[in-house]
Design an enzyme around this catalytic site. Structure first.
Site, PDB file in Angstrom:
ATOM      1  N   TYR A 144     -26.762  -6.541 -38.139  1.00 42.43           N
ATOM      2  CA  TYR A 144     -25.723  -5.690 -37.533  1.00 42.43           C
ATOM      3  C   TYR A 144     -24.628  -5.416 -38.571  1.00 42.43           C
ATOM      4  O   TYR A 144     -24.289  -4.261 -38.856  1.00 42.43           O
ATOM      5  CB  TYR A 144     -25.153  -6.388 -36.290  1.00 42.43           C
ATOM      6  CG  TYR A 144     -23.895  -5.748 -35.750  1.00 42.43           C
ATOM      7  CD1 TYR A 144     -23.945  -4.576 -34.996  1.00 42.43           C
ATOM      8  CD2 TYR A 144     -22.626  -6.305 -35.997  1.00 42.43           C
ATOM      9  CE1 TYR A 144     -22.786  -3.978 -34.508  1.00 42.43           C
ATOM     10  CE2 TYR A 144     -21.473  -5.722 -35.510  1.00 42.43           C
ATOM     11  CZ  TYR A 144     -21.559  -4.563 -34.763  1.00 42.43           C
ATOM     12  OH  TYR A 144     -20.413  -3.967 -34.284  1.00 42.43           O
ATOM     13  N   LYS A 148     -23.519  -2.003 -40.434  1.00 41.27           N
ATOM     14  CA  LYS A 148     -22.184  -1.456 -40.147  1.00 41.27           C
ATOM     15  C   LYS A 148     -21.472  -1.160 -41.482  1.00 41.27           C
ATOM     16  O   LYS A 148     -20.715  -0.202 -41.587  1.00 41.27           O
ATOM     17  CB  LYS A 148     -21.331  -2.422 -39.304  1.00 41.27           C
ATOM     18  CG  LYS A 148     -21.722  -2.554 -37.853  1.00 41.27           C
ATOM     19  CD  LYS A 148     -21.623  -1.284 -37.032  1.00 41.27           C
ATOM     20  CE  LYS A 148     -20.271  -0.939 -36.511  1.00 41.27           C
ATOM     21  NZ  LYS A 148     -20.312   0.249 -35.586  1.00 41.27           N
TER      22      LYS A 148
HETATM   23  N1  NAI Z   1     -17.960  -5.026 -28.732  1.00 43.92           N
HETATM   24  C1  NAI Z   1     -17.272  -5.467 -29.786  1.00 43.92           C
HETATM   25  O1  NAI Z   1     -16.701  -6.575 -29.784  1.00 43.92           O
HETATM   26  C2  NAI Z   1     -17.175  -4.604 -31.006  1.00 43.92           C
HETATM   27  C3  NAI Z   1     -17.832  -3.388 -31.099  1.00 43.92           C
HETATM   28  N2  NAI Z   1     -17.680  -2.611 -32.212  1.00 43.92           N
HETATM   29  C4  NAI Z   1     -18.331  -1.298 -32.292  1.00 43.92           C
HETATM   30  O2  NAI Z   1     -17.884  -0.522 -31.193  1.00 43.92           O
HETATM   31  C5  NAI Z   1     -18.879   0.435 -30.839  1.00 43.92           C
HETATM   32  C6  NAI Z   1     -19.106   0.404 -29.349  1.00 43.92           C
HETATM   33  O3  NAI Z   1     -19.565  -0.864 -28.969  1.00 43.92           O
HETATM   34  P1  NAI Z   1     -19.740  -1.290 -27.447  1.00 43.92           P
HETATM   35  O4  NAI Z   1     -19.122  -0.284 -26.569  1.00 43.92           O
HETATM   36  O5  NAI Z   1     -19.317  -2.708 -27.379  1.00 43.92           O
HETATM   37  O6  NAI Z   1     -21.321  -1.243 -27.303  1.00 43.92           O
HETATM   38  P2  NAI Z   1     -22.230  -0.729 -26.076  1.00 43.92           P
HETATM   39  O7  NAI Z   1     -23.564  -1.312 -26.308  1.00 43.92           O
HETATM   40  O8  NAI Z   1     -21.570  -0.992 -24.781  1.00 43.92           O
HETATM   41  O9  NAI Z   1     -22.287   0.839 -26.308  1.00 43.92           O
HETATM   42  C7  NAI Z   1     -23.079   1.437 -27.282  1.00 43.92           C
HETATM   43  C8  NAI Z   1     -23.613   2.741 -26.727  1.00 43.92           C
HETATM   44  O10 NAI Z   1     -24.383   3.348 -27.764  1.00 43.92           O
HETATM   45  C9  NAI Z   1     -25.532   3.934 -27.159  1.00 43.92           C
HETATM   46  N3  NAI Z   1     -26.587   4.084 -28.140  1.00 43.92           N
HETATM   47  C10 NAI Z   1     -27.277   3.091 -28.786  1.00 43.92           C
HETATM   48  N4  NAI Z   1     -28.217   3.612 -29.573  1.00 43.92           N
HETATM   49  C11 NAI Z   1     -28.133   4.969 -29.460  1.00 43.92           C
HETATM   50  C12 NAI Z   1     -28.859   6.043 -30.019  1.00 43.92           C
HETATM   51  N5  NAI Z   1     -29.878   5.842 -30.867  1.00 43.92           N
HETATM   52  N6  NAI Z   1     -28.513   7.302 -29.678  1.00 43.92           N
HETATM   53  C13 NAI Z   1     -27.500   7.525 -28.810  1.00 43.92           C
HETATM   54  N7  NAI Z   1     -26.779   6.539 -28.230  1.00 43.92           N
HETATM   55  C14 NAI Z   1     -27.089   5.273 -28.552  1.00 43.92           C
HETATM   56  C15 NAI Z   1     -25.910   2.974 -26.040  1.00 43.92           C
HETATM   57  O11 NAI Z   1     -26.747   3.576 -25.086  1.00 43.92           O
HETATM   58  C16 NAI Z   1     -24.541   2.576 -25.513  1.00 43.92           C
HETATM   59  O12 NAI Z   1     -24.154   3.416 -24.458  1.00 43.92           O
HETATM   60  C17 NAI Z   1     -20.107   0.106 -31.691  1.00 43.92           C
HETATM   61  O13 NAI Z   1     -20.141   0.967 -32.796  1.00 43.92           O
HETATM   62  C18 NAI Z   1     -19.847  -1.318 -32.165  1.00 43.92           C
HETATM   63  O14 NAI Z   1     -20.451  -1.542 -33.419  1.00 43.92           O
HETATM   64  C19 NAI Z   1     -16.884  -3.004 -33.243  1.00 43.92           C
HETATM   65  C20 NAI Z   1     -16.207  -4.179 -33.191  1.00 43.92           C
HETATM   66  C21 NAI Z   1     -16.311  -5.086 -32.090  1.00 43.92           C
HETATM   67  C1  LIG Z   2     -21.775 -19.013 -27.018  1.00 41.93           C
HETATM   68  C2  LIG Z   2     -20.385 -19.074 -27.570  1.00 41.93           C
HETATM   69  C3  LIG Z   2     -20.330 -19.887 -28.841  1.00 41.93           C
HETATM   70  C4  LIG Z   2     -19.734 -17.758 -27.821  1.00 41.93           C
HETATM   71  C5  LIG Z   2     -19.685 -16.809 -26.621  1.00 41.93           C
HETATM   72  C6  LIG Z   2     -18.831 -15.599 -26.893  1.00 41.93           C
HETATM   73  C7  LIG Z   2     -19.489 -14.614 -27.867  1.00 41.93           C
HETATM   74  C8  LIG Z   2     -20.604 -13.913 -27.139  1.00 41.93           C
HETATM   75  C9  LIG Z   2     -18.448 -13.633 -28.426  1.00 41.93           C
HETATM   76  C10 LIG Z   2     -17.313 -14.352 -29.170  1.00 41.93           C
HETATM   77  C11 LIG Z   2     -16.881 -13.463 -30.328  1.00 41.93           C
HETATM   78  C12 LIG Z   2     -17.585 -12.152 -30.028  1.00 41.93           C
HETATM   79  C13 LIG Z   2     -17.715 -11.119 -31.092  1.00 41.93           C
HETATM   80  C14 LIG Z   2     -18.761 -10.197 -31.032  1.00 41.93           C
HETATM   81  C15 LIG Z   2     -19.805 -10.277 -29.968  1.00 41.93           C
HETATM   82  C16 LIG Z   2     -19.524 -11.300 -28.858  1.00 41.93           C
HETATM   83  C17 LIG Z   2     -18.925 -12.576 -29.441  1.00 41.93           C
HETATM   84  C18 LIG Z   2     -19.867 -13.202 -30.451  1.00 41.93           C
HETATM   85  C19 LIG Z   2     -19.005  -9.186 -32.143  1.00 41.93           C
HETATM   86  C20 LIG Z   2     -20.102  -9.741 -33.032  1.00 41.93           C
HETATM   87  C21 LIG Z   2     -19.416  -7.821 -31.591  1.00 41.93           C
HETATM   88  C22 LIG Z   2     -19.647  -6.797 -32.663  1.00 41.93           C
HETATM   89  C23 LIG Z   2     -18.654  -6.807 -33.761  1.00 41.93           C
HETATM   90  O1  LIG Z   2     -18.491  -5.820 -34.437  1.00 41.93           O
HETATM   91  C24 LIG Z   2     -17.914  -8.025 -34.094  1.00 41.93           C
HETATM   92  C25 LIG Z   2     -17.681  -8.926 -32.905  1.00 41.93           C
HETATM   93  C26 LIG Z   2     -16.985 -10.201 -33.308  1.00 41.93           C
HETATM   94  C27 LIG Z   2     -16.655 -11.072 -32.124  1.00 41.93           C
END
Ligand code: NAI
Ligand SMILES: CC(C)CCC[C@@H](C)[C@H]1CC[C@H]2C3=C(CC[C@]12C)[C@@]1(C)CCC(=O)C[C@@H]1CC3
Length: 345
Positions: A144, A148
């Site tokens: 991942y 990224k």
């Molecule tokens: N959730 C987190 O803690 C973090 C997320 N991000 C970034 O934020 C963005 C959004 O993440 P979330 O909303 O958490 O994920 P999510 O999984 O809820 O949303 C991702 C969306 O992308 C769509 N998708 C995946 N593959 C696709 C494709 N080939 N074509 C069209 N659509 C596609 C999925 O259907 C989904 O609706 C991502 O780029 C992720 O890398 C960055 C930092 C932290």
């Molecule tokens: C099982 C436990 C040790 C941890 C449970 C919580 C975790 C699922 C989350 C804690 C920090 C989170 C995190 C992300 C995903 C969910 C956690 C690991 C990311 C990897 C999501 C995508 C990113 O870009 C970075 C995030 C960092 C923190």
């Protein structure tokens, strides 16, 4: 040649708009008077005024109709970060982002705002008040993160003021909030299986968790401040809650808020990391026979046992960013939004 519709500055497309962050972004864009289209492989909701285009972002031809007449694109799509499918990450995050860039330029889109991740600089060791100048991780901790990094580089390099195509990358960290399919559900699932008893390390490590509405605010500010000659062109910005918190304190607050016990016993970091690595290798070896999905992956253990918090001074200076929702209020609102995950529910 197909005729181009003149782009309107309030018309935008959210790629990945069916996801957790994407949907919060769509809702806020509507509040702020934008005309919104969503491009995603799935449609997970309906909202008046939002047009859905279903398709795979790796397919430029499928993207083009969703970008007609649009001046601004938000790219928030990604495969699930916990997946071990290397080729999927390569296809969607790298090749797919290439297709998004081509399609945007072909359709006359003027601005692209990428949701990157602060993890692009994380190698599994402490980061304290990390600035954007930190180099990309040389040894990314998983596929991942590896993809990224490549994705962010592609998007920032594509910024071209002469051609009228501007790009910026927002790097949030640990997004949480209502409807998040990852952090709270994985935490509760682990607790329900009786595996949330241990604190990895001494528990003092500080981490950023960012409320989804603050990330959305950062994304929209970035779009609105991205203009020719602005400092945002081709640059990356950390967006966090700007309130680093002890990782295990945050987890405990969420767990206790939902009626579960907080973890109490300590385990040495390197022991758990080593076990997670072994388990990951085992899962890789057994993959042709059986699909193992360990909860404690090396990435999660590293995230749970190290300091990693980031400075958002650059975002404050260049786009006037301030988190809109403080951490305590954000935790309360998040906990209240998961009645179905409460203990005994
Ligand atoms: N959730 C987190 O803690 C973090 C997320 N991000 C970034 O934020 C963005 C959004 O993440 P979330 O909303 O958490 O994920 P999510 O999984 O809820 O949303 C991702 C969306 O992308 C769509 N998708 C995946 N593959 C696709 C494709 N080939 N074509 C069209 N659509 C596609 C999925 O259907 C989904 O609706 C991502 O780029 C992720 O890398 C960055 C930092 C932290
Ligand atoms: C099982 C436990 C040790 C941890 C449970 C919580 C975790 C699922 C989350 C804690 C920090 C989170 C995190 C992300 C995903 C969910 C956690 C690991 C990311 C990897 C999501 C995508 C990113 O870009 C970075 C995030 C960092 C923190």
């Amino acid at each position: 040649m197909a005729t181009r519709i003149r782009p309107s500055s309030k018309r935008c497309t959210v790629i990945g708009g069916s996801g957790f962050l994407g949907r919060h972004l769509v809702e806020q864009l509507l509040v702020r008077g934008y005309l919104v289209s969503v491009f995603d492989i799935q449609q997970s909701y309906e909202l008046p005024g939002v047009t859905f285009h279903l398709g795979d972002l790796c397919n430029k031809q499928a993207l083009l109709p969703a970008l007609q007449g649009v001046s601004l694109v938000f790219h928030c799509a990604s495969p699930f970060p916990g997946s071990d499918d290397r080729s999927l990450f390569q296809r969607v995050n790298v090749d797919g982002t290439g297709a998004v860039l081509e399609a945007c330029q072909e359709a006359g889109v003027q601005k692209l705002v990428l949701t990157s991740s602060a993890s692009v600089v994380f190698e599994g060791t402490d980061i304290k008040d990390g600035k954007e100048e930190l180099p990309y991780a040389k040894k990314p901790i998983d596929y991942y993160t590896e993809t990224k990094i490549q994705q962010e580089k592609l998007v920032l390099q594509a910024c071209n003021e002469e051609n009228g195509f501007l790009t910026v990358a927002i790097r949030p960290h640990g997004i949480f909030g209502p409807r998040d399919p990852q952090l709270v559900p994985i935490l509760v699932d682990t607790a329900r299986r009786g595996k949330m008893k241990f604190i990895i390390g001494d528990g003092s490590n500080l981490v950023d968790f960012t409320f989804v509405e603050n990330v959305v605010h950062g994304l929209i500010l970035a779009a609105e401040h991205l203009r020719p000659k602005s400092p945002l062109c081709g640059r990356a910005y950390h967006i966090t809650n700007d309130e680093p918190v002890q990782f295990w304190d945050f987890m405990s607050q969420v767990l206790m808020g939902l009626g579960y016990d907080a973890p109490r016993y300590h385990l040495p970091y390197w022991l758990v990391y080593g076990l997670a690595l072994l388990l990951w290798l085992l899962a890789l070896l057994l993959r042709p026979v059986v699909r193992l999905r360990p909860t404690f992956t090396p990435m999660r253990v590293a995230l749970a046992g190290t300091h990693h918090y980031y400075s958002c001074t650059r975002a404050k200076q260049d786009m006037g960013y301030r988190p809109l929702v403080g951490l305590q209020e954000a935790i309360v609102r998040t906990v209240e939004s998961y009645p179905h995950l409460r203990r005994g529910a």
